[in-house]
Scaffold this active site. Structure first.
Site, PDB file in Angstrom:
ATOM      1  N   ASP A  38       0.840  -1.199   0.000  1.00  0.00           N
ATOM      2  CA  ASP A  38       0.000   0.000   0.000  1.00  0.00           C
ATOM      3  C   ASP A  38       0.879   1.254   0.000  1.00  0.00           C
ATOM      4  OD1 ASP A  38      -3.222   0.501   0.938  1.00  0.00           O
ATOM      5  OD2 ASP A  38      -1.834   2.184   1.137  1.00  0.00           O
ATOM      6  N   ILE A  39       0.476   2.249  -0.760  1.00  0.00           N
ATOM      7  CA  ILE A  39       1.247   3.489  -0.883  1.00  0.00           C
ATOM      8  C   ILE A  39       1.208   4.302   0.415  1.00  0.00           C
ATOM      9  CG2 ILE A  39      -0.610   5.002  -1.723  1.00  0.00           C
ATOM     10  CD1 ILE A  39       1.350   5.970  -3.893  1.00  0.00           C
ATOM     11  N   ASN A  93     -13.010  -3.492   2.189  1.00  0.00           N
ATOM     12  CA  ASN A  93     -14.065  -2.481   2.248  1.00  0.00           C
ATOM     13  C   ASN A  93     -14.977  -2.558   1.017  1.00  0.00           C
ATOM     14  OD1 ASN A  93     -13.051  -1.356   4.666  1.00  0.00           O
ATOM     15  ND2 ASN A  93     -11.526  -0.194   3.526  1.00  0.00           N
ATOM     16  N   HIS A 106     -10.247  -5.360  -3.509  1.00  0.00           N
ATOM     17  CA  HIS A 106      -8.931  -5.648  -2.930  1.00  0.00           C
ATOM     18  C   HIS A 106      -9.071  -6.036  -1.473  1.00  0.00           C
ATOM     19  CE1 HIS A 106      -9.773  -1.344  -2.479  1.00  0.00           C
ATOM     20  NE2 HIS A 106      -9.132  -1.424  -1.321  1.00  0.00           N
TER      21      HIS A 106
HETATM   22  P1  AMP Z   1      -9.750   1.222   0.298  1.00  0.00           P
HETATM   23  O1  AMP Z   1      -9.892   2.475   1.151  1.00  0.00           O
HETATM   24  O2  AMP Z   1     -10.159  -0.040   0.977  1.00  0.00           O
HETATM   25  O3  AMP Z   1     -10.435   1.413  -1.050  1.00  0.00           O
HETATM   26  O4  AMP Z   1      -8.210   1.057   0.047  1.00  0.00           O
HETATM   27  C1  AMP Z   1      -7.531   1.661  -1.006  1.00  0.00           C
HETATM   28  C2  AMP Z   1      -6.080   1.623  -0.647  1.00  0.00           C
HETATM   29  O5  AMP Z   1      -5.335   1.825  -1.829  1.00  0.00           O
HETATM   30  C3  AMP Z   1      -5.653   2.714   0.342  1.00  0.00           C
HETATM   31  O6  AMP Z   1      -5.095   2.100   1.500  1.00  0.00           O
HETATM   32  C4  AMP Z   1      -4.605   3.519  -0.442  1.00  0.00           C
HETATM   33  O7  AMP Z   1      -3.532   3.957   0.360  1.00  0.00           O
HETATM   34  C5  AMP Z   1      -4.166   2.527  -1.494  1.00  0.00           C
HETATM   35  N1  AMP Z   1      -3.653   3.088  -2.719  1.00  0.00           N
HETATM   36  C6  AMP Z   1      -4.198   4.083  -3.475  1.00  0.00           C
HETATM   37  N2  AMP Z   1      -3.431   4.328  -4.556  1.00  0.00           N
HETATM   38  C7  AMP Z   1      -2.381   3.454  -4.488  1.00  0.00           C
HETATM   39  C8  AMP Z   1      -1.253   3.208  -5.310  1.00  0.00           C
HETATM   40  N3  AMP Z   1      -1.019   3.896  -6.422  1.00  0.00           N
HETATM   41  N4  AMP Z   1      -0.378   2.232  -4.932  1.00  0.00           N
HETATM   42  C9  AMP Z   1      -0.592   1.531  -3.802  1.00  0.00           C
HETATM   43  N5  AMP Z   1      -1.638   1.710  -2.989  1.00  0.00           N
HETATM   44  C10 AMP Z   1      -2.528   2.661  -3.326  1.00  0.00           C
END
Ligand code: AMP
Ligand code: ZN
Length: 120
Positions: A38-39, A93, A106
């Protein structure tokens, strides 16, 4: 795009990551899923497991076969990240009200710290 990368969405960040647009390091990958860190990590280990097929969430009628592979990848990722023995938490989620911000299915794998016993 392989046959498994169905319905790739041009405006979906995870579809772009899966397509290799950002040269993301994959922690794990197989024919059905990829996993990458995760970023914005919320724990020392915070890895996302993402189906290659663009599915919005569990309300988007995902193929049960895909879900089997998605959840089978969890323990593999936990082992690769070294948290399978210490313990890890998964979060998934569905919808804005649950905090979903990326609308491509995811599973979050979180570990490397002690979690509280509550859920919220
Ligand atoms: P959710 O809130 O369950 O939809 O989780 C989305 C997740 O994606 C969050 O924890 C973000 O930090 C992560 N995220 C968004 N963009 C990226 C990216 N480019 N690379 C890795 N993780 C990401
Ligand atoms: Zn997508």
């Amino acid at each position: 795009m392989t046959g498994k990368e169905l319905n790739a969405q041009d405006d979906c960040i995870f579809c772009k990551i899966i397509a290799g647009d950002f040269n993301t390091d994959f922690v794990y990958q197989d024919d059905y899923v990829v996993a990458f860190d995760d970023i914005s990590p919320q724990a020392p280990v915070h890895t996302l497991i993402v189906p290659r097929q663009h599915v919005i969430n569990l309300e988007d009628n995902p193929d049960p076969e895909l879900l089997k592979h998605l959840f089978s990848a969890v323990s593999k990722v936990a082992q690769i990240k070294g948290v399978n023995e210490s313990g890890y938490r998964i979060i998934q989620n569905n919808g804005r009200g649950a905090g979903q911000t990326v609308f491509h299915l995811h599973v979050h794998v979180l570990g490397g710290k002690r979690f509280s016993e509550g859920m919220a």
